[in-house]
Design a protein around this motif. Structure first.
Motif, mmCIF file in Angstrom:
data_model
loop_
_atom_site.group_PDB
_atom_site.id
_atom_site.type_symbol
_atom_site.label_atom_id
_atom_site.label_comp_id
_atom_site.label_asym_id
_atom_site.label_seq_id
_atom_site.Cartn_x
_atom_site.Cartn_y
_atom_site.Cartn_z
ATOM 1 N N LEU A 195 0.842 -1.198 0.000
ATOM 2 C CA LEU A 195 0.000 0.000 0.000
ATOM 3 C C LEU A 195 0.877 1.249 0.000
ATOM 4 C CD1 LEU A 195 -2.835 1.270 0.228
ATOM 5 C CD2 LEU A 195 -2.551 1.170 2.712
ATOM 6 N N LYS A 220 -7.523 9.917 0.551
ATOM 7 C CA LYS A 220 -7.326 8.494 0.837
ATOM 8 C C LYS A 220 -6.516 8.266 2.113
ATOM 9 C CE LYS A 220 -6.910 7.440 -4.083
ATOM 10 N NZ LYS A 220 -5.980 6.894 -5.093
ATOM 11 N N VAL A 221 -6.056 9.352 2.731
ATOM 12 C CA VAL A 221 -5.194 9.245 3.913
ATOM 13 C C VAL A 221 -5.822 10.015 5.062
ATOM 14 C CG1 VAL A 221 -2.899 9.751 4.845
ATOM 15 C CG2 VAL A 221 -3.142 9.035 2.467
ATOM 16 N N TYR A 225 -5.162 12.141 -3.306
ATOM 17 C CA TYR A 225 -4.333 11.332 -2.415
ATOM 18 C C TYR A 225 -4.688 11.623 -0.961
ATOM 19 C CZ TYR A 225 -0.321 10.162 0.477
ATOM 20 O OH TYR A 225 0.476 9.702 1.496
ATOM 21 N N ASP A 260 -0.269 3.213 -3.082
ATOM 22 C CA ASP A 260 -1.247 2.540 -3.934
ATOM 23 C C ASP A 260 -0.832 2.600 -5.410
ATOM 24 O OD1 ASP A 260 -3.497 0.963 -3.955
ATOM 25 O OD2 ASP A 260 -4.920 2.625 -4.013
ATOM 26 N N GLU A 284 -13.204 7.051 5.106
ATOM 27 C CA GLU A 284 -12.801 5.653 4.964
ATOM 28 C C GLU A 284 -11.456 5.539 4.241
ATOM 29 O OE1 GLU A 284 -16.370 4.112 3.082
ATOM 30 O OE2 GLU A 284 -17.168 3.582 5.044
ATOM 31 N N PRO A 285 -10.411 6.140 4.840
ATOM 32 C CA PRO A 285 -9.104 6.172 4.174
ATOM 33 C C PRO A 285 -8.465 4.790 4.092
ATOM 34 C CG PRO A 285 -8.882 6.905 6.427
ATOM 35 C CD PRO A 285 -10.360 6.716 6.183
ATOM 36 N N LYS A 286 -7.573 4.654 3.121
ATOM 37 C CA LYS A 286 -6.798 3.415 3.004
ATOM 38 C C LYS A 286 -5.633 3.398 3.971
ATOM 39 C CE LYS A 286 -7.459 1.716 -1.578
ATOM 40 N NZ LYS A 286 -6.684 1.149 -2.678
ATOM 41 N N LEU A 287 -5.223 4.583 4.450
ATOM 42 C CA LEU A 287 -4.075 4.715 5.333
ATOM 43 C C LEU A 287 -4.396 5.766 6.395
ATOM 44 C CD1 LEU A 287 -0.969 4.273 5.937
ATOM 45 C CD2 LEU A 287 -0.556 6.186 4.373
ATOM 46 N N ASP A 294 2.044 -2.960 3.975
ATOM 47 C CA ASP A 294 0.999 -3.665 3.250
ATOM 48 C C ASP A 294 -0.366 -3.283 3.798
ATOM 49 O OD1 ASP A 294 2.764 -5.108 1.567
ATOM 50 O OD2 ASP A 294 3.131 -6.557 3.170
ATOM 51 N N GLU A 295 -1.397 -3.478 2.996
ATOM 52 C CA GLU A 295 -2.758 -3.197 3.436
ATOM 53 C C GLU A 295 -3.074 -4.042 4.666
ATOM 54 O OE1 GLU A 295 -7.125 -2.872 1.367
ATOM 55 O OE2 GLU A 295 -5.329 -2.636 0.157
ATOM 56 N N GLY A 296 -3.652 -3.422 5.696
ATOM 57 C CA GLY A 296 -3.989 -4.111 6.928
ATOM 58 C C GLY A 296 -2.848 -4.198 7.926
#
Length: 184
Positions: free
Chosen positions: A6, A94-95, A91, A76, A175-178, A40-42
Motif C-alpha cells: 500500500l 485516501k489518507v 491522495y 497505492d 474511509e481512508p486506506k491509510l 501492506d494493506e492491513g
C-alpha cells in the motif's frame, strides 16, 4: 504473484536548508536520511525514536506536506512526486491524519458536528443525511455514544479522551486506506 505494498518508502531523504542571515547557504539539517520500508494493506508500522530524530518530518512527507530531497513515496502504485495539485488532493482524501494534540487540532468555535461535517463537504458529499449517517457511524466506532449527546458540543466541553476520539473519528470519516497518527 505478490501484491504491491500500500505504501512504499524507498531511500527517502528530507533535508532542510540552513541559511546564514536569511540569504547565504549554511548547510543542511538531515531530518530524514535514507529511510526505506513497505506497508501492506492491513498492516501497522510504528516509527519510534528520540525527540528530533525525524519522525514528524517522515510523517509530513508521507502526508504530502514535505517535498523529499530524494527518494520515493509510492502510495497505492502512485508516486507522490508525480502528482499535481488535483492528484495530491485525491491522495489526501485516501489518507487520514490523527494529530498529536487533540485540543489544538479542533477549532474551538465549531461544534463537533461541524468539525466532522467539514471534511465530508470538502470531499464532495453534498447530501446532509449521508453526512450525518457517516458521522454517526464513525462516532460509534470510536465509542462516542449516544452520538446526539456530542454533536452540539464544542471542543472545550469534552474531556481530553473525548477530544482524541473526535480527532480519530475525523481521520476515519472518508474511509481512508491509510491512517497516519502523530504520537497517538
Amino acid at each position: 504473484n505478490e501484491a504491491e505494498p500500500l505504501l512504499l518508502i524507498q531511500d527517502l531523504h528530507v533535508w532542510y536548508e540552513l541559511r546564514k542571515f536569511g540569504f547565504g547557504h549554511a548547510g543542511y539539517v538531515k531530518a530524514v536520511d535514507g529511510v526505506t520500508f513497505n506497508l501492506d494493506e492491513g498492516e501497522t508500522i510504528a516509527v519510534v525514536g528520540e525527540s528530533g530524530c525525524g519522525k514528524s518530518s517522515l510523517m509530513k512527507t508521507i502526508l504530502g506536506l514535505n517535498i523529499p530531497t530524494s527518494g520515493n513515496v509510492v502510495f497505492d502504485g502512485e508516486n507522490l512526486s508525480e502528482l499535481g495539485g488535483n492528484g495530491l488532493q485525491h491522495y489526501r482524501f485516501k489518507v487520514g491524519y490523527v494529530q498529536q494534540d487533540p485540543y489544538g487540532a479542533l477549532p474551538p468555535f465549531m461544534t463537533v458536528q461541524k468539525i466532522l461535517e467539514e471534511p465530508l463537504i470538502i470531499s464532495g458529499m453534498k447530501n446532509k443525511e449521508e453526512r450525518l449517517a457517516r458521522i454517526h457511524k464513525v462516532m460509534s466506532e470510536v465509542k462516542l455514544h449516544p452520538v446526539e449527546d456530542f454533536l452540539e458540543k464544542f471542543p472545550h466541553m469534552l474531556s481530553g479522551g473525548q477530544q482524541q476520539r473526535i480527532v480519530i473519528a475525523r481521520a476515519m470519516l472518508r474511509e481512508p486506506k491509510l491512517i497516519v497518527a502523530d504520537e497517538p
